[in-house]
Design a protein around this motif. Structure first.
Motif, short mmCIF file in Angstrom:
data_model
loop_
_atom_site.label_atom_id
_atom_site.label_comp_id
_atom_site.label_asym_id
_atom_site.label_seq_id
_atom_site.Cartn_x
_atom_site.Cartn_y
_atom_site.Cartn_z
N CYS A 164 0.86 -1.20 0.00
CA CYS A 164 0.00 0.00 0.00
C CYS A 164 0.90 1.25 0.00
N PRO A 165 1.52 1.56 -1.12
CA PRO A 165 2.58 2.58 -1.10
C PRO A 165 2.14 3.95 -0.65
N ASN A 166 0.97 4.41 -1.08
CA ASN A 166 0.57 5.78 -0.70
C ASN A 166 0.24 5.87 0.78
N SER A 167 -0.45 4.87 1.30
CA SER A 167 -0.76 4.85 2.74
C SER A 167 0.53 4.81 3.54
N ASN A 168 1.48 4.01 3.11
CA ASN A 168 2.75 3.89 3.85
C ASN A 168 3.53 5.20 3.84
#
Ligand code: GUN
Length: 443
Positions: free
Chosen positions: A279-283
């Motif tokens: 979940c790149p954007n959340s991370n």
């Protein structure tokens, strides 16, 4: 059921060979029955045509970690790391939900997802009221594996969310009985939220119950350093070790995040067949870090891609997630370490396999269900699109999505969602968000 010919597009099958060709896709009975220039011959008239000229025809995107119940909280929980974000904003907001707000939140998320070409999700709810979420999913036409969050322990969990172990298991079983298999598109996932909100007894019971019902297990793991430290303080071991010790491992188990995984833990996940959703954007937003996607894939772990929830993203848009996955992999492992084809695989067949759905969806192949997205390559921000797969992953945007179909049912035509009155969904969300934000003391 309507027969469809998706005509004249650049068909990106997203199969293991990344096969692309110019031609048609024929759909009958909700399944793909023929592909290629002569596909129309497979359809008995009458059938309807969808114009795909100037467009890529792709499998509908698969997102392996979504919180529909949080869509309403978009923009309400900014600028704090994971545990503070949960305790100060997300848990009080979830505790204030009722049937009307859950419906508004799920509809807002499902409308956004469909409009941007996502046709399959793995979703985690909140502890109560999950029938309203499943009902919205069934109406939406999307393919959804999901379940209520399970929370029977933990510091900072508000009274309105905390359950007894027995009640949490009972409600999960009731929901699985009521919804698993509904419409051929709904599946159940037991969702113990994360170790810090679950007792050992609950986690061990889930490990027994889920395989017996053919259900998934979906949990957060190895997301933020502070979460790992808190788990270690309780159990003297990492979250991945603790989950495995309690029986939560294997191909039916899907971990969201995995940002903090060590090489030894990745090898352990690979051996057990446990899945990870990146979940790149959340991370990035929660300051959790950059997930080790290249390392996981190199070790043979099945990996999917997900937007997580709107308050830690702030969109549920597969195009944003694909682009970020490619970019942050460049920062972590070097440019090109996750090229456009590898990224697209995460969002299609790779993601479907991570959810155990690779034989039904995730690629455009004869015999698979007709889940697809038609994406224009013609606008100035995508042209000249000489490599259409690079254009889709790194240049296209959700507004380029023309048509979307799931299970042979048209969900979006000419950019307009068909199953939702989008302005009404947005207006209702605004009202409900204000009401729940005030009730939770967050606004
Ligand atoms: N860990 C436990 N709950 C959550 C949640 O709702 N979102 C994220 N990103 N991580 C979590």
């Amino acid at each position: 059921m309507t027969r469809w010919l998706v005509r004249g597009g650049l068909v990106a099958t997203c199969d293991d060979e990344h096969t692309t060709f110019e031609g048609d896709v024929a759909v009958d009975g909700g399944a793909i029955v023929a592909l290629g220039p002569g596909a129309a011959a497979a359809l008995a008239p009458p059938y309807r045509a969808l114009d795909a000229r100037g467009c890529a025809v792709l499998p509908g995107f698969v997102q392996g970690h979504i919180h529909l119940v949080q869509t309403l909280f978009r923009g309400m929980a900014e600028g704090v790391p994971l545990l503070e974000w949960l305790r100060r904003y997300i848990w009080p907001l979830e505790a204030a939900h009722d049937e009307a707000s859950l419906t508004a939140s799920a509809e807002l998320g499902l409308c956004e997802l469909a409009r941007a070409g996502t046709t399959t999700i793995l979703d985690m709810g909140t502890t109560r009221g999950h029938d309203a979420v499943f009902a919205a999913c069934l109406r939406s036409g999307l393919r959804v594996i999901g379940g209520k969050a399970m929370m029977d322990a933990g510091r900072g969990v508000p009274k309105g969310l905390r359950e007894t172990t027995a009640a949490s298991l009972r409600e999960s079983e009731r929901l699985a009985d009521a919804w698993h298999g509904r419409g051929g598109r709904i599946g159940y996932a037991y969702c113990p939220r994360f170790i810090l909100s679950c007792s050992e007894r609950l986690l061990r019971a889930v490990a027994e119950a889920a395989p017996a019902r053919g259900a998934h297990v979906h949990t957060h793991a190895s997301e933020h350093a502070s979460e790992r430290a808190a788990v270690r303080a309780i159990y003297g071991a990492s979250d991945v070790e603790v989950l495995a010790r309690f029986g939560l491992r294997g191909p039916h188990v899907v971990f969201a995040h995995g940002v903090q995984l060590t090489p030894g833990e990745m090898a352990r996940l690979a051996r057990a067949g446990t899945r990870v959703v990146h979940c790149p954007n959340s991370n990035l937003k929660l300051g959790s870090g950059i997930g080790p996607v290249r390392e996981l894939l190199s070790r043979g772990v099945r990996v999917g891609l997900g937007a997580d929830g709107a308050p830690c993203n702030n969109n549920l848009d597969a195009f944003h997630e694909m682009r970020s996955a490619g970019l942050v992999a460049g920062a972590r492992s070097g440019p090109g370490s996750l090229d456009a084809r590898a990224v697209l695989h995460l969002a299609t067949l790779g993601g479907a396999r991570a959810l155990g759905l690779g034989d039904r969806v995730g690629s455009l192949e004869v015999g698979k269900r007709a889940d697809l997205a038609v994406v224009s390559l013609a606008d100035v921000h995508a042209a000249p699109a000489l490599d259409p797969l690079v254009a889709v992953v790194f240049a296209c945007q959700s507004r380029d999505v023309r048509h979307v179909m799931a299970d042979g049912r048209l969900l979006v035509r000419d950019g307009e969602p068909l199953g939702f009155d989008a302005p009404r969904v947005a207006a209702r969300a605004r009202e409900e968000a204000r009401r729940i934000g005030l009730a939770a003391g967050v606004l």
